[in-house]
Scaffold this motif. Structure first.
Motif: not given
Length: 377
Positions: A102-105, A120-125
């Motif tokens: 996982f990549i949490v940005t 607001a936003q957060i990105l989980i790859e």
């Protein structure tokens, strides 16, 4: 006239069988070892709901909201942030090589937007090459992140279900639809090669002994290396046919994407097959009969398939099981073929796994040659 049934004769036959069983230590060991191995592996090592999965954090600030997000994700037991990077390029290299799932940005303006009441936003790859490994962790994201943000802002528990203006964007990489065939079919190439290559070469020398032709083979003016190569190289043709069939079927029947280098994939397959045939040849120098060779092969197959990440998520197993899984060539080959086929990984991303496979070749060849020399006495 012989009686139809005699306890004395039966006792003599039973005594003979027990003596023969005691002499056949490999078979006796399989009778005890295989059930115990199955109990340990299925009871302790196998986990269909993996926890503490490796993750990378991309965050340019260490504000209290970011810390609350990271802490909340770790508290779910699904994520273990063992990499904190400063750029997306570093995180991309980690997920491509398989070091993280996982990549949490968290963007740099995350705290500012929260304080202003903006969305607001957060990105989980997520590395979705294995859907079962990522599904549990992904399903908890939205609720956990939203509640963590509300607690940090001091929102009362009675308003815990209110919208807090947070968007969790989930990006399933490499397998966005969660198709299980994308994970299983490439792995089947390694499993099929392992079953056939090791099994066929494991009876290479034992067959000669049982047929009584071993003496003729040893009388030939050939070195142990020449005999070993003569035994294993023909099976490369069989392996090449199997590779062609599986790759063609994976594309035509299952629509498996192939985004990597064909040359890199075939090179990894060649190294893997070489390690397998040398392993089978090593087994044939240990076993006395073809039955013993097959038993030893099966004893190798079971933990290899269970602990390699083919059937169950590798990262979901206990640490001790992962260490055991690292000693099997199949574990490293699965990482290479999935990375090349699904991720389009280059040599730099799979260099470590390929090097480990090459070390297996050297180790198995050395053991086989030493064992074969002992059989010359």
């Amino acid at each position: 006239m012989k009686r139809f049934f005699s306890p004395v004769r039966l006792r003599a036959l039973l005594t003979k069988e027990f003596i023969q069983m005691r002499r056949d230590r490999i078979t006796f060991g399989m009778m005890l070892g295989v059930p115990l191995m199955q109990l340990v592996l299925f009871g302790y090592a196998i986990n269909s709901d993996p926890k503490e999965l490796p993750a990378a954090l991309v965050a340019t600030s260490q504000d209290r909201y970011t810390r609350a997000m990271v802490s909340a994700l770790e508290m779910t037991d699904y994520y273990r942030f063992n990499h904190v990077v400063g750029s997306a390029a570093e995180a991309e290299a980690l997920i491509e090589s398989g070091e993280v799932l996982f990549i949490v940005t968290i963007p740099s303006d995350f705290a500012r937007k929260v304080d202003r009441g903006e969305r607001a936003q957060i990105l989980i790859e997520a590395d979705a090459t294995d859907p079962s490994a990522a599904s549990g962790a992904i399903s908890t994201l939205g609720t956990v992140a939203s509640r963590a943000l509300k607690r940090e802002r001091g929102v009362p528990a009675s308003q815990a279900d209110a919208d807090e203006g947070l968007d969790v964007i989930v990006h399933r990489r490499y397998n966005p639809d969660g198709v299980s065939q994308y994970n299983i079919v490439p792995g089947l190439l390694g499993v099929i090669l392992q079953m056939t290559m090791v099994m066929m070469t494991s009876i290479a020398l034992t067959r000669e002994r049982e047929r009584g032709t071993m003496e003729n083979l040893l009388a030939m003016p050939a070195s142990p290396l020449e005999i070993m190569l003569g035994k294993i190289l023909p099976y490369f043709v069989v392996g090449a046919v199997q590779v062609a069939v599986v790759l063609a079927a994976s594309r035509l029947l299952f629509g498996i994407p192939f985004v990597g280098s064909v040359t890199l994939l075939l090179s990894a397959v060649f190294i893997f097959v070489m390690a397998l045939v040398l392993l089978g040849y090593t087994i044939s120098t240990v076993a006395r009969t073809q039955m013993q060779a097959l038993q030893l092969t099966f004893f190798f197959f079971l933990p290899s398939i269970l602990l390699s990440g083919f059937m169950f998520p590798f990262r979901g197993m206990p640490v001790w099981a992962q260490w055991i899984g690292e000693i099997f060539p199949l574990t490293h080959f699965l990482r290479v073929i999935r990375a090349v086929m699904l991720k389009g990984a280059e040599l730099s991303a799979v260099a470590l796994e390929t090097s480990v496979l090459a070390l297996f070749i050297l180790a198995y060849a050395a053991i086989a040659l030493m064992r074969f020399r002992r059989t010359l006495d």
